[in-house]
Design a protein around this motif. Structure first.
Motif, PDB file in Angstrom:
ATOM      1  N   TRP A  88       0.814  -1.212   0.000  1.00 60.77           N
ATOM      2  CA  TRP A  88       0.000   0.000   0.000  1.00 60.77           C
ATOM      3  C   TRP A  88       0.851   1.267   0.000  1.00 60.77           C
ATOM      4  CZ3 TRP A  88      -0.112  -3.774   3.760  1.00 60.77           C
ATOM      5  CH2 TRP A  88       0.570  -3.482   4.941  1.00 60.77           C
ATOM      6  N   THR A  90       3.826   3.632  -1.882  1.00 61.38           N
ATOM      7  CA  THR A  90       4.508   3.850  -3.152  1.00 61.38           C
ATOM      8  C   THR A  90       5.991   3.534  -2.965  1.00 61.38           C
ATOM      9  OG1 THR A  90       5.000   6.132  -2.598  1.00 61.38           O
ATOM     10  CG2 THR A  90       2.944   5.730  -3.786  1.00 61.38           C
ATOM     11  N   TYR A 129       3.564   1.633  -7.410  1.00 66.26           N
ATOM     12  CA  TYR A 129       3.341   0.710  -6.307  1.00 66.26           C
ATOM     13  C   TYR A 129       4.157  -0.563  -6.552  1.00 66.26           C
ATOM     14  CZ  TYR A 129      -0.147   3.697  -4.284  1.00 66.26           C
ATOM     15  OH  TYR A 129      -0.753   4.751  -3.672  1.00 66.26           O
TER      16      TYR A 129
ATOM     17  N   TRP B 246      -4.185  -0.542  -4.261  1.00 67.72           N
ATOM     18  CA  TRP B 246      -2.888  -1.212  -4.348  1.00 67.72           C
ATOM     19  C   TRP B 246      -3.013  -2.725  -4.315  1.00 67.72           C
ATOM     20  CZ3 TRP B 246      -2.765  -4.164   0.001  1.00 67.72           C
ATOM     21  CH2 TRP B 246      -3.550  -3.726   1.073  1.00 67.72           C
ATOM     22  N   ARG B 251      -5.572  -4.897  -9.499  1.00 67.81           N
ATOM     23  CA  ARG B 251      -4.535  -4.557 -10.455  1.00 67.81           C
ATOM     24  C   ARG B 251      -5.138  -4.462 -11.839  1.00 67.81           C
ATOM     25  NH1 ARG B 251      -0.009  -8.436  -7.784  1.00 67.81           N
ATOM     26  NH2 ARG B 251      -0.081  -7.342  -5.820  1.00 67.81           N
TER      27      ARG B 251
END
Lengths: 251, 255
Positions: A88, A90, A129, B246, B251
């Motif tokens: 979660w 970057t 990410y 995320w 995705r």
């Protein structure tokens, strides 16, 4: 003053001896590798140095203090085998993780990881990410995450073991470039003879468990080391020396 | 992208069509099954009543769900840290989960009085076990290597919880919310029918089942609840998409 000093350091789990009495002096700025068969106790030794596990006997200091103290002052930076990036966060935020966690103990000279990320070629991926990165890129973030702490000791547990051979070769060059001139002491665990020789100033060869140093080999290849160091006759000689010690230790 | 919406729409239209045909061809009695066209027409004609009642039900189910989530995460975080407490609490939570909650609703109403308090209590209670179990599992799912990395810089317990364990539990908490939403709506509807306050869709449904001419209203209430459920699921999906952008399940392209 040596960065790592151990005197008759031992580690056992109950009756199971994992590390035989070990006396070791690692000067500041040295890149030292430990190579040995699986399960020989290398990782246990690393965890003792990182202050994650107490020794069973003997003395050990890291940067002149007990490993647990060094750990609480964030003087040891760890690179695990898996990058362990938080999905979660970057790339930029992952690189900052060890600075953000336990912030009160972050040393004042800790580096902003932005420049480091650019140095390892991730300048265009700051806001990406982890799942958008290849395995090699993820491990580069893990390297930056550790280096940003500016800790005098860097411990690395087979950090390139999960990567393919082409990526590994690239990572060797990158790691040499990153640590040369930074004055950081590196304690590096590996299964790869070529990796140990290409990266290290000194290679310790361990016997199967319990860990005992069967050879302490000085790697006298000049620095800075370019990628073609692995083509030099001296490199091949040293690899052979490590291999013989490894096989001698196992018989 | 349009396919994503086309297939579910086709599924619903076909389902309602078969239902409509079944009721018309076999002349099913009104209370047993009402044709969707009749129920939806009635819902539309009395929409102001249903909007008002629906808003009450949304608050009962929504606020109850949030209370349950909050308590569930707090309790789960404590239990994840203590296997002893976890094993001590598990039978109680399992009992709450499997006991027929609609059987003791009238006792809760007797205890907490009419109106909103018993509704929030029941919604919160029936959703709690799943949230606690999900939190414990999610927080335990943290990679040992990552935990070690946190330990290597002497991270405090609170930081491990906040920066590592809670985000790790987020995906399973969303999945559990989808499951709990149906439970929350059912509990809200049932308590509204039993709590003597004549508010909410549950009260409409209860009055309709007691009246001889209530079939249209009853089935309109069923559709109103279904619509609330669909809207709730859409909201959870939207939140999930924003919060868990995320996560592997979101995705948009392979790594």
């Amino acid at each position: 003053m040596s960065r790592i000093v151990t005197r008759d350091l031992t580690k056992a789990y109950g009756d199971l001896a994992v590390i035989e009495p070990l006396s070791l002096d690692v000067p500041a700025g040295q890149f030292i590798s430990v190579i040995g068969p699986s399960g020989c106790g290398k990782t246990t030794l690393m965890r003792v140095l990182a202050g994650l596990e107490p020794p069973s006997g003997g003395d050990v200091t890291v940067d002149g203090q007990a490993p647990a103290t060094a750990r609480s002052r964030k003087r040891v930076a760890m690179v695990p085998q898996q990058p362990g990036l938080l999905p979660w966060r970057t790339v930029r935020a992952n690189a900052r993780l060890l600075l953000d966690v336990n912030r009160a103990s972050t040393p004042p000279d800790a580096a902003d990881p932005t420049a480091l990320l650019q140095e390892v070629g991730l300048g265009d991926f700051m806001d990406a990410y982890p799942h958008e990165l290849s395995g090699g890129m993820q491990q580069r973030v893990a390297l930056v995450r550790a280096l940003a702490l500016h800790a005098p000791l860097l411990v690395m547990d087979e950090p390139f073991a999960a990567l393919d051979e082409i990526t590994r070769a690239g990572m060797r060059g990158l790691l040499n470039h990153l640590v040369e001139g930074r004055g950081v002491t590196v304690f590096f665990i590996t299964h790869s003879i070529a990796e140990a020789v290409a990266l290290s100033d000194r290679v310790l060869v361990s016997s199967p468990r319990p860990a005992r140093v069967v050879a302490d080999i000085t790697v006298d290849l000049p620095r800075p080391r370019a990628a073609d160091v692995e083509d030099e006759p001296r490199f091949v000689e040293l690899c052979a020396q490590v291999r013989h010690a490894l096989h001698g230790g196992m018989s | 992208m349009s396919r994503r919406f086309l297939a579910p729409a086709v599924g619903i239209v076909v389902f309602l069509g078969v239902w409509e045909a079944f009721v018309r061809i076999f002349h099913v009695r009104k209370f047993v099954l009402r044709a969707p066209s009749a129920a939806l027409r009635h819902l539309w004609n009395t929409r102001s009543t249903f909007l008002e009642a629906g808003w009450i039900t949304v608050q009962h189910a929504g606020v109850g769900l949030l209370i349950s989530l909050t308590i569930g995460v707090l309790v789960g975080a404590v239990l994840a840290a203590s296997p002893f407490l976890e094993h001590a609490t598990q039978p109680v939570l399992t009992l709450v989960q499997v006991a027929p909650w609609f059987a003791y609703v009238s006792s809760v109403v007797l205890w907490l009085g009419s109106g909103t308090p018993p509704a929030l209590f029941m919604v919160g209670l029936v959703c709690l076990p799943a949230y606690v179990f999900a939190t414990v599992d999610g927080m335990r799912s943290v990679e040992p290597a990552t935990l070690e990395l946190f330990r290597s810089v002497d991270a405090g317990r609170w930081e491990v919880l906040w920066r590592l364990r809670l985000p790790s539990a987020a995906p399973v908490l969303f999945t559990t919310s989808r499951f709990n939403l149906g439970l929350a709506l059912a509990a809200a509807y049932y308590v509204e029918g039993a709590n003597l306050s004549n508010e909410g869709i549950g009260a409409i449904g209860r009055r309709a089942s007691a009246a001889a001419s209530g079939a249209d209203t009853l089935w309109a209430a069923v559709f109103a609840m279904a619509i609330l459920g669909v809207l709730g699921l859409l909201l959870i999906s939207l939140l999930q998409h924003v919060v868990l952008h995320w996560h592997a399940a979101h995705r948009t392209r392979p790594a």
